[in-house]
Design a protein around this motif. Structure first.
Motif, short mmCIF file in Angstrom:
data_model
loop_
_atom_site.label_atom_id
_atom_site.label_comp_id
_atom_site.label_asym_id
_atom_site.label_seq_id
_atom_site.Cartn_x
_atom_site.Cartn_y
_atom_site.Cartn_z
N ALA A 1 4.48 -22.71 -15.29
CA ALA A 1 5.67 -23.48 -15.66
C ALA A 1 6.93 -22.98 -14.95
N VAL A 2 6.90 -21.78 -14.42
CA VAL A 2 8.08 -21.23 -13.74
C VAL A 2 8.00 -21.58 -12.25
N ALA A 3 8.98 -22.37 -11.80
CA ALA A 3 9.01 -22.77 -10.39
C ALA A 3 9.62 -21.69 -9.52
N ALA A 4 10.59 -20.94 -10.04
CA ALA A 4 11.24 -19.89 -9.26
C ALA A 4 11.94 -18.92 -10.19
N VAL A 5 12.03 -17.67 -9.76
CA VAL A 5 12.81 -16.66 -10.46
C VAL A 5 13.88 -16.16 -9.49
N HIS A 6 15.10 -16.00 -9.99
CA HIS A 6 16.23 -15.50 -9.20
C HIS A 6 16.53 -14.08 -9.68
N LEU A 7 16.21 -13.10 -8.87
CA LEU A 7 16.36 -11.69 -9.24
C LEU A 7 17.72 -11.17 -8.77
N PRO A 8 18.53 -10.59 -9.66
CA PRO A 8 19.84 -10.10 -9.24
C PRO A 8 19.73 -8.89 -8.31
N HIS A 9 20.63 -8.83 -7.33
CA HIS A 9 20.74 -7.66 -6.45
C HIS A 9 22.21 -7.30 -6.31
N PHE A 10 22.50 -6.07 -5.84
CA PHE A 10 23.90 -5.64 -5.70
C PHE A 10 24.26 -5.36 -4.24
N LEU A 11 23.55 -5.96 -3.31
CA LEU A 11 23.84 -5.77 -1.89
C LEU A 11 24.96 -6.70 -1.44
N ARG B 1 9.70 -25.85 -14.72
CA ARG B 1 9.30 -27.24 -14.52
C ARG B 1 8.70 -27.85 -15.78
N ALA B 2 8.50 -27.04 -16.82
CA ALA B 2 7.90 -27.52 -18.06
C ALA B 2 8.22 -26.54 -19.18
N ALA B 3 7.84 -26.88 -20.39
CA ALA B 3 8.08 -25.99 -21.52
C ALA B 3 7.41 -24.63 -21.28
N VAL B 4 8.12 -23.56 -21.62
CA VAL B 4 7.60 -22.22 -21.32
C VAL B 4 8.29 -21.20 -22.22
N THR B 5 7.55 -20.13 -22.53
CA THR B 5 8.11 -18.98 -23.25
C THR B 5 8.15 -17.79 -22.30
N ILE B 6 9.32 -17.15 -22.21
CA ILE B 6 9.50 -16.03 -21.28
C ILE B 6 10.05 -14.84 -22.05
N GLN B 7 9.40 -13.71 -21.89
CA GLN B 7 9.89 -12.46 -22.45
C GLN B 7 10.11 -11.48 -21.30
N TYR B 8 11.25 -10.80 -21.30
CA TYR B 8 11.60 -9.97 -20.16
C TYR B 8 12.49 -8.81 -20.61
N GLY B 9 12.47 -7.77 -19.81
CA GLY B 9 13.30 -6.60 -20.11
C GLY B 9 13.34 -5.69 -18.90
N TYR B 10 14.20 -4.70 -18.96
CA TYR B 10 14.30 -3.75 -17.86
C TYR B 10 13.12 -2.79 -17.88
N SER B 11 12.62 -2.48 -16.69
CA SER B 11 11.57 -1.49 -16.54
C SER B 11 12.11 -0.33 -15.72
N SER B 12 11.29 0.68 -15.46
CA SER B 12 11.74 1.91 -14.83
C SER B 12 11.25 2.00 -13.38
#
Length: 489
Positions: free
Chosen positions: A202-212, A162-173
């Protein structure tokens, strides 16, 4: 929340990337959970950078002399972070052979005949790839300068901001976070992500991938798992899409999609993919065929392993014709004369940290098309088919042998002497590792960059392959675009 990596200096730049896996090579090594990244970048002026990012010239002036990237669109920019350990520089982002997921090019294609297509696709972003100081772990980072809905093709993560934002992300275990009791109660249904956001609101929603595959499934069995200092917490998704679980107004910690186990869990239908890699090529053809869930973290684990094997990614159809369930068995079939080892390929629930099993397909005839199919052991019905043509395969064995026998820094000596400009930074990376203080000072004393490179190359004939590799890595860190151009020749 935490942001950045290593507390280094941050520069803004836009990026671009593509998928073009590297060629095959020498013998395969044991499973290694990391890979190398080839990511070039071009110079960009302060004015272009300011225009792309929306920042004022005063805010970017201090970094104008070395800001890098390509012009972004729509105010989406990524960040380049300079880490401050032993004067080494974090990997910048851009075009790459190995950074992108082998299946990233299939984004937007229909994955399942039983699930509705996710028609409204978000805007695609090109994240920056960040390595840790030991180059063992990579994360992704992007800065959004405006509101919108964006997708990372590397991971299939989506963000509504919804606004300016910095996002850092990666796979975890998952393995590091789950107890045995939790493993018995819950089935992992997608990658686990470590996401860091600034500012969080600033993050309104996150869409997490699934394989179902959710046809006829009870969506109430799906949960979002968070791992915090106090342990695991569960949260209901705001809504469930065909390939994503949506969580509005999220908090961030290691986070991923869970599926509650029941007595019928062994029949849970899962979206799955087939990955093909051509093993080192001499005269005959050997392929590694993987059957895994459509899980980005497992795809990356396979890619990293095959990169260490110096294998060639064979781009063919990936998605199986129907969803599968864990612990089912499949057999490779072909009208051609092939040898298959092992003869049965199980579809297993193996975490990304574990070795992903594959079937080795070998044939002595590589001049003709090779038809392959995966069929169920019980019913004999095909779940995947592909035709491998000669043009799909890696260069000839002689070409690969030449690439192996002659190191990059030897092959391209003339061009590197002429075109490398960040010589001092490269010398800093080699100081104390390859160069002793006397050698370092002697090379630095030369007046021009070509003279410094010539002086450096006076030492190269006495180096072993490990020393040459250190120089190669330093060149990739400082001159990715140049290295990429030379490797493509």
């Amino acid at each position: 929340m935490r942001t950045g990596a290593g507390g280094g200096t941050v520069r803004e730049l836009s990026v671009d990337s593509r998928d073009d896996p590297t060629a095959a090579g020498s013998s395969c090594l044991p499973l290694v959970q990391h890979g190398h990244m080839d990511v070039p970048h071009d110079q960009i002026s302060t004015r272009e950078l300011t225009s792309a990012s929306g920042f004022t010239s005063e805010e970017t002036e201090s970094d104008s002399s070395s800001a890098a990237g390509t012009k972004g669109a729509g105010g989406i920019i990524c960040q380049q972070t300079l880490l401050t350990s032993t004067d080494s520089v974090a990997v910048a982002s851009g075009e790459t052979n190995w950074s992108q997921s082998p299946t990233a090019c299939l984004r937007g294609q229909h994955k399942c005949n039983w699930c509705a297509r996710e028609e409204d696709l978000p805007e695609e972003i090109k994240p920056e790839i960040i390595w840790d100081l030991d180059r063992n772990q990579e994360t992704y980072r992007v800065h959004f300068s405006r509101a919108g809905w964006f997708c990372c093709p590397e991971t299939e993560l989506e963000f509504e901001v919804r606004a300016a934002v910095t996002i850092q992300y990666g796979y975890s275990s998952w393995r590091e976070h789950l107890t045995e009791t939790q493993k018995n109660q819950w089935m992992v249904a997608g990658p686990l992500f470590d996401i860091r956001v600034e500012p969080t609101e600033a993050v309104a929603a996150v869409h997490l991938p699934h394989f179902l595959c959710l046809r006829d499934a009870d969506n109430s069995r799906m949960q979002i798992a968070h791992f915090i200092d106090e342990g695991m917490t569960l949260e209901n998704p705001t809504r469930v899409r065909s390939f994503h679980a949506v969580l509005e107004n999220p908090s961030f910690s290691p986070i991923g999609v869970f599926w509650r186990r029941e007595n019928s869990d062994q029949r849970t239908q899962l979206h799955s993919i087939v990955l093909l890699y051509q093993a080192q090529r001499r005269v005959n053809l050997t392929l590694h065929l993987y059957l895994i869930p459509d899980d980005g973290s497992r795809v990356k684990a396979v890619k990293d392993y095959e990169k260490e094997c110096q294998s060639w990614f064979v781009s063919k159809s990936h998605f199986t014709a129907k969803p599968l369930h864990f612990d089912s068995l499949y057999i490779v079939s072909s009208p051609s004369e092939i040898t298959v080892t092992p003869k049965e390929l199980p579809f297993l629930d193996k975490p990304a940290e574990a070795f992903q099993p594959f079937t080795e397909v070998h044939t002595t005839d590589v001049k003709k098309e090779l038809e392959l199919s995966l069929v169920g052991k019980k019913d004999g019905k095909p779940i995947w088919e592909a035709v491998i043509r000669p043009e799909d395969l890696a260069p000839s064995g002689s070409s690969i042998k030449m690439q192996i026998d002659t190191h990059f820094v030897d092959q391209h000596r003339e061009q590197l002497i002429k075109r490398v400009t960040a010589v001092d930074s490269i010398l800093d990376s080699l100081h104390g590792v390859v160069l002793d203080p006397e050698q370092y000072q002697s090379i630095r004393a030369e007046r021009t960059n070509p003279d410094k490179m010539r002086k450096l190359y006076e030492l190269v004939p006495s180096w072993n392959s490990g020393c040459k590799e250190k120089l190669y890595q330093a060149l990739k860190d400082k001159h990715r675009h140049l290295v990429e151009q030379l490797e493509e020749k």
